[in-house]
Scaffold this motif. Structure first.
Motif, PDB file in Angstrom:
ATOM      1  N   GLY A  28      30.628  45.115 -37.133  1.00  0.00           N
ATOM      2  CA  GLY A  28      29.993  46.293 -37.703  1.00  0.00           C
ATOM      3  C   GLY A  28      30.568  46.712 -39.041  1.00  0.00           C
ATOM      4  N   SER A  29      31.458  45.883 -39.611  1.00  0.00           N
ATOM      5  CA  SER A  29      32.058  46.254 -40.892  1.00  0.00           C
ATOM      6  C   SER A  29      31.120  45.964 -42.060  1.00  0.00           C
ATOM      7  N   GLY A  30      30.101  45.140 -41.812  1.00  0.00           N
ATOM      8  CA  GLY A  30      29.118  44.831 -42.857  1.00  0.00           C
ATOM      9  C   GLY A  30      29.236  43.422 -43.397  1.00  0.00           C
ATOM     10  N   LYS A  31      30.108  42.591 -42.769  1.00  0.00           N
ATOM     11  CA  LYS A  31      30.324  41.269 -43.342  1.00  0.00           C
ATOM     12  C   LYS A  31      29.114  40.354 -43.194  1.00  0.00           C
ATOM     13  N   SER A  32      28.453  40.421 -42.038  1.00  0.00           N
ATOM     14  CA  SER A  32      27.243  39.602 -41.873  1.00  0.00           C
ATOM     15  C   SER A  32      26.121  40.094 -42.780  1.00  0.00           C
ATOM     16  N   THR A  33      25.989  41.409 -42.894  1.00  0.00           N
ATOM     17  CA  THR A  33      24.947  41.969 -43.753  1.00  0.00           C
ATOM     18  C   THR A  33      25.162  41.525 -45.203  1.00  0.00           C
ATOM     19  N   PHE A  34      26.428  41.533 -45.628  1.00  0.00           N
ATOM     20  CA  PHE A  34      26.742  41.068 -46.979  1.00  0.00           C
ATOM     21  C   PHE A  34      26.253  39.640 -47.165  1.00  0.00           C
TER      22      PHE A  34
END
Lengths: 220, 248
Positions: free
Chosen positions: B44-50
Motif C-alpha cells: 500500500g505504499s504506492g510502489k506497484s502503482t508507480f
C-alpha cells in the motif's frame, strides 16, 4: 393412449408438421437476430459512450422486467398502427421475440466478457496490443467459453417462447395442438404430441450445444 | 556499464489518487539505460502503482513521464507503440490460457510489429530454450507450474524486444520452491544489460542484482541509493523500520 396418439398423428400429422416449421422459423429468426442484436448491444454497453451504456441499461431493465407476452401485445398493437408499411401478425410477434431475446443475450455476453480476468487485458495491452486486438484475440476467445453454455439456455428459452405466438393463432407447435384439439375434442394425447415435439427439439439443441462446448473445452 | 547520459525513463512529480486516497504524492525519478532498479516498501505504499504508471496501465493525475526522450503522458500519445518498448511481468503471470506456449510468445510480435510468422517462431523457440521451456512449446499454459508460467511471461515480454522490463512482484504468487528458478531468469536478464525495474519483497535478491534501490513510503520515494547505502547504511527512520520487519 399410444394407439390414440398414433391415430391422431396418422390423420393430423400434417398439422403438427406445419407447427414444427412454424416454431423452427420463429425460433431460428429469434435466435439469429436476437443474438446479433444482443451482441451489438453488449459491445455498445462495454464501450466508453456513457449515453449508449445508460440507454442499453434502460432497454434491458424494461425488457427483462416485463412479461414477454405483454411485449408481444405491445408490438402487435403498436407496430401496425405507427409504421408506414404493412406488417404481418407473425412479423410483429417475431420482432417482439427478437427484441426480448436481445436483452437476455446482451446480459449473457456482457457477463461472459466481464468474467475474463482483468489481468488478461493488462497483459495484452502491456505488450503493446491494440484495444481491438486485445478484444478479438485475447478476451473474446476466452469469453466465448463463458458465453456459450448460457447462450444455449437462452436458445432453449427462445424455442419455448415461440409458443406465445399461439395466442395470436400463428402456426407453431402449440397452435398445432389447439387446432387438432378443437377438431377432435381429444385433449391429452394431442397435447402430448406437442410436448414430445418440443422435447425432441430442445434435446437436439442442447445436445448440439454440449458437443460445441466439449470441443471448446478440449484445451483447458 | 550504465551510461548515466542515456536517460531511458524520466519521471517528474507524479501524482495519483484512487478515490480520496492519495497513492502517489509527487514521485520524481530518472532511470538510465542498462540500470537495474529495485523498488521496495510496505504494502500500500504506492510502489506497484508507480510501476503501473510507467506504461500507463494507470493514468497519472498529474506529472510527466518521458520515455526515451518522448513524453508519453501528453494527450494524443499513441501509447501502444510505447508499450511495445516497455515490457511488463505481473504477479499473477497473466499468461494467455487459450494459446499454446509458443503462441503466447509470437502473438504480439506478429500482430503488432508485423514480424514474419516463421521468424517470430524461431525467436520464440530460442527464448524458450533460454529459460528451459522448449519442451513445453506446444503445451497449453494450464499444464505449466507457477514458476514455468512466470518464465513464459518473461519471455513473452522479451519477444517484443523492449528497452525496459517492469516486474511487478514477479515471485509473490509463487510457491517457495519455484521462486529461485524465476529469480535466476531475472538475474540473468539483469546481467545481460537489460534495463529493469522490479517491485519486490525479495530483499536478498534486490541486494544482489540492483544497481540502485528505491524505498517508497506513503507515495513518495523516501530513500534511494546503492544496495549497500540503502541496506547497510540506512539513513531514514522509516526505511530502517521497514527493513527491520522483513526477512532477508
Amino acid at each position: 393412449m399410444f394407439q390414440t396418439i398414433a391415430a391422431i398423428w396418422a390423420k393430423y400429422g400434417y398439422v403438427y408438421i406445419q407447427g414444427i416449421w412454424g416454431t423452427l422459423y420463429i425460433a431460428a429468426v429469434t435466435v439469429l437476430f436476437g443474438t446479433l442484436l444482443g451482441t451489438l448491444l453488449s459491445f455498445a454497453r462495454l464501450s466508453r459512450f456513457r449515453i449508449a451504456q445508460e440507454a442499453i441499461r434502460l432497454y434491458v431493465w424494461v425488457l427483462r422486467g416485463t412479461p414477454a407476452l405483454l411485449q408481444i401485445y405491445f408490438f402487435y398493437f403498436f407496430l401496425p398502427k405507427y409504421l408506414p408499411f404493412e406488417l404481418s401478425d407473425r412479423t410483429c410477434i417475431v420482432m417482439a421475440l427478437v427484441v426480448n431475446a436481445s436483452a437476455y443475450v446482451e446480459e449473457v455476453i456482457r457477463a461472459g466478457i466481464q468474467a475474463v480476468d482483468r489481468g488478461q487485458t493488462e497483459a495484452a495491452r502491456s505488450l503493446g496490443m491494440t484495444a481491438r486486438h486485445t478484444m478479438t484475440r485475447i478476451i473474446l476467445p476466452q469469453a466465448i467459453k463463458n458465453i456459450l453454455p448460457a447462450l444455449g439456455n437462452e436458445f432453449i428459452v427462445m424455442i419455448k417462447e415461440a409458443s406465445l405466438a399461439s395466442i395470436f393463432v400463428i402456426m407453431e407447435v402449440t397452435t398445432a395442438f389447439k387446432t387438432v384439439q378443437s377438431a377432435t375434442f381429444i385433449t391429452i394425447p394431442t397435447l402430448m404430441i406437442s410436448g414430445m415435439i418440443y422435447l425432441a427439439m430442445t434435446t437436439v439443441l442442447s445436445g448440439g450445444m454440449k458437443l460445441v462446448e466439449r470441443r471448446m473445452r478440449r484445451n483447458d | 556499464m550504465i551510461d548515466r547520459t542515456k536517460k531511458l525513463i524520466v519521471v517528474e512529480d507524479l501524482h495519483k489518487s484512487f478515490g480520496g486516497l492519495q497513492v502517489l504524492r509527487g514521485v520524481s525519478q530518472t532511470i538510465c539505460e542498462g540500470e537495474v532498479v529495485s523498488i521496495i516498501g510496505a504494502s500500500g505504499s504506492g510502489k506497484s502503482t508507480f510501476l503501473r504508471c510507467l506504461n500507463l496501465l494507470e493514468t497519472p493525475d498529474s506529472g510527466r513521464i518521458i520515455f526515451d526522450g518522448q513524453e508519453i503522458t501528453g494527450k494524443k500519445v499513441k501509447i501502444d507503440a510505447f508499450r511495445q518498448q516497455i515490457g511488463m511481468v505481473f504477479q499473477h503471470f497473466n499468461v494467455f490460457p487459450h494459446l499454446k506456449v509458443i503462441d503466447n510468445i509470437t502473438l504480439a510480435p506478429v500482430l503488432e510489429k508485423h514480424i514474419d510468422k516463421e521468424q517470430a517462431r524461431q525467436t520464440a523457440e530460442d527464448l524458450l530454450r533460454r529459460v528451459g521451456l522448449y519442451d513445453k512449446r506446444d503445451e497449453y499454459p494450464t499444464r505449466l507450474s507457477g514458476g514455468q508460467k512466470q518464465r513464459l511471461a518473461i519471455v513473452r515480454a522479451l519477444a517484443m524486444e523492449p528497452k525496459v522490463i517492469l516486474f511487478d512482484e514477479p515471485t509473490s504468487a509463487l510457491d517457495p520452491e519455484m521462486v529461485k528458478e524465476v529469480l535466476d531468469v531475472i538475474g540473468e536478464l539483469a546481467r545481460s544489460g537489460m534495463t529493469i525495474l522490479i517491485v519486490t519483497h525479495e530483499m536478498g535478491f534486490a541486494k544482489r542484482v540492483s544497481d540502485r534501490v528505491l524505498f517508497i513510503d506513503e507515495g513518495l520515494i523516501a530513500e534511494e541509493g546503492t544496495p549497500e547505502e540503502l541496506f547497510e547504511h540506512t539513513k531514514t527512520e522509516r526505511c530502517r523500520d521497514f527493513l527491520n520487519k522483513v526477512l532477508f
